[in-house]
Write a protein that holds these residues in place. Structure first.
Motif, PDB file in Angstrom:
ATOM      1  N   THR A  74      -4.633  88.161   1.974  1.00  0.00           N
ATOM      2  CA  THR A  74      -4.405  88.509   3.382  1.00  0.00           C
ATOM      3  C   THR A  74      -4.480  90.015   3.555  1.00  0.00           C
ATOM      4  O   THR A  74      -4.071  90.761   2.667  1.00  0.00           O
ATOM      5  N   GLU A  75      -5.021  90.450   4.678  1.00  0.00           N
ATOM      6  CA  GLU A  75      -5.028  91.873   4.989  1.00  0.00           C
ATOM      7  C   GLU A  75      -3.578  92.344   5.020  1.00  0.00           C
ATOM      8  O   GLU A  75      -2.723  91.695   5.630  1.00  0.00           O
ATOM      9  N   THR A  76      -3.287  93.446   4.350  1.00  0.00           N
ATOM     10  CA  THR A  76      -1.899  93.856   4.202  1.00  0.00           C
ATOM     11  C   THR A  76      -1.786  95.369   4.057  1.00  0.00           C
ATOM     12  O   THR A  76      -2.783  96.057   3.899  1.00  0.00           O
ATOM     13  N   ILE A 114     -11.832  98.290  -1.717  1.00  0.00           N
ATOM     14  CA  ILE A 114     -11.031  97.958  -0.541  1.00  0.00           C
ATOM     15  C   ILE A 114     -11.393  98.915   0.579  1.00  0.00           C
ATOM     16  O   ILE A 114     -11.968  99.991   0.339  1.00  0.00           O
ATOM     17  N   TYR A 142      -3.794  99.189   6.947  1.00  0.00           N
ATOM     18  CA  TYR A 142      -3.964  97.845   6.417  1.00  0.00           C
ATOM     19  C   TYR A 142      -5.210  97.813   5.543  1.00  0.00           C
ATOM     20  O   TYR A 142      -6.233  98.405   5.888  1.00  0.00           O
ATOM     21  N   TYR A 143      -5.099  97.101   4.430  1.00  0.00           N
ATOM     22  CA  TYR A 143      -6.185  97.042   3.467  1.00  0.00           C
ATOM     23  C   TYR A 143      -6.801  95.657   3.427  1.00  0.00           C
ATOM     24  O   TYR A 143      -6.106  94.648   3.535  1.00  0.00           O
ATOM     25  N   SER A 144      -8.119  95.623   3.264  1.00  0.00           N
ATOM     26  CA  SER A 144      -8.849  94.379   3.052  1.00  0.00           C
ATOM     27  C   SER A 144      -9.894  94.638   1.974  1.00  0.00           C
ATOM     28  O   SER A 144     -10.244  95.783   1.687  1.00  0.00           O
ATOM     29  N   LYS A 153     -14.197  91.684  -3.705  1.00  0.00           N
ATOM     30  CA  LYS A 153     -14.134  90.242  -3.959  1.00  0.00           C
ATOM     31  C   LYS A 153     -14.813  89.898  -5.285  1.00  0.00           C
ATOM     32  O   LYS A 153     -14.316  89.096  -6.066  1.00  0.00           O
ATOM     33  N   ILE A 186      -4.410  91.560  -1.837  1.00  0.00           N
ATOM     34  CA  ILE A 186      -5.165  91.969  -0.650  1.00  0.00           C
ATOM     35  C   ILE A 186      -6.188  90.898  -0.285  1.00  0.00           C
ATOM     36  O   ILE A 186      -6.462  90.659   0.897  1.00  0.00           O
ATOM     37  N   ASP A 187      -6.745  90.231  -1.290  1.00  0.00           N
ATOM     38  CA  ASP A 187      -7.717  89.164  -1.046  1.00  0.00           C
ATOM     39  C   ASP A 187      -7.087  87.999  -0.288  1.00  0.00           C
ATOM     40  O   ASP A 187      -7.736  87.335   0.514  1.00  0.00           O
TER      41      ASP A 187
END
Length: 102
Positions: A16-18, A53, A68-70, A76, A13-14
């Motif tokens: 790319t947003e997915t 997230i 979508y997850y970020s 981080k 996820i770090d």
């Protein structure tokens, strides 16, 4: 294994947003062939509840909206912590199996 999978999911996820299914297929690409959607979604929910997230629903070109997850700032920070902890465990395992320095 769950902790390792969580750390790897966060790293994906770090990068790319997915969304969920894309995360599963990336895990398969990296060799986590036992990863299933049924395992992933509860983990994503737990990571979201922990504040690591955040999920946002967005339009999908193939049907209904996707979540979508970020990573959050805490997410981080956790990825850095996880990788440092992983390196320590990796060194310990190598020592046990006599592979230190190889």
């Amino acid at each position: 294994m769950k902790g390792i999978l969580e750390g790897c999911i966060l790293k994906i996820i770090d990068q790319t947003e997915t969304y969920g299914y894309e995360i599963v297929t990336r895990l398969w690409d990296y060799g986590f062939t036992d990863a299933k959607e049924g395992t992933l979604y509860p983990l994503l929910l737990r990571l979201e509840k922990k504040g690591l997230i955040k999920g946002t629903f967005k339009e999908s070109p193939l049907g209904p909206k996707r979540k979508y997850y970020s990573l959050t700032k805490e997410g981080k920070d956790y990825v850095k912590y996880f990788y440092a902890a992983w390196k320590e465990v990796e060194q310990s395992v190598k020592k046990i199996f006599g592979e230190e320095g190889k």
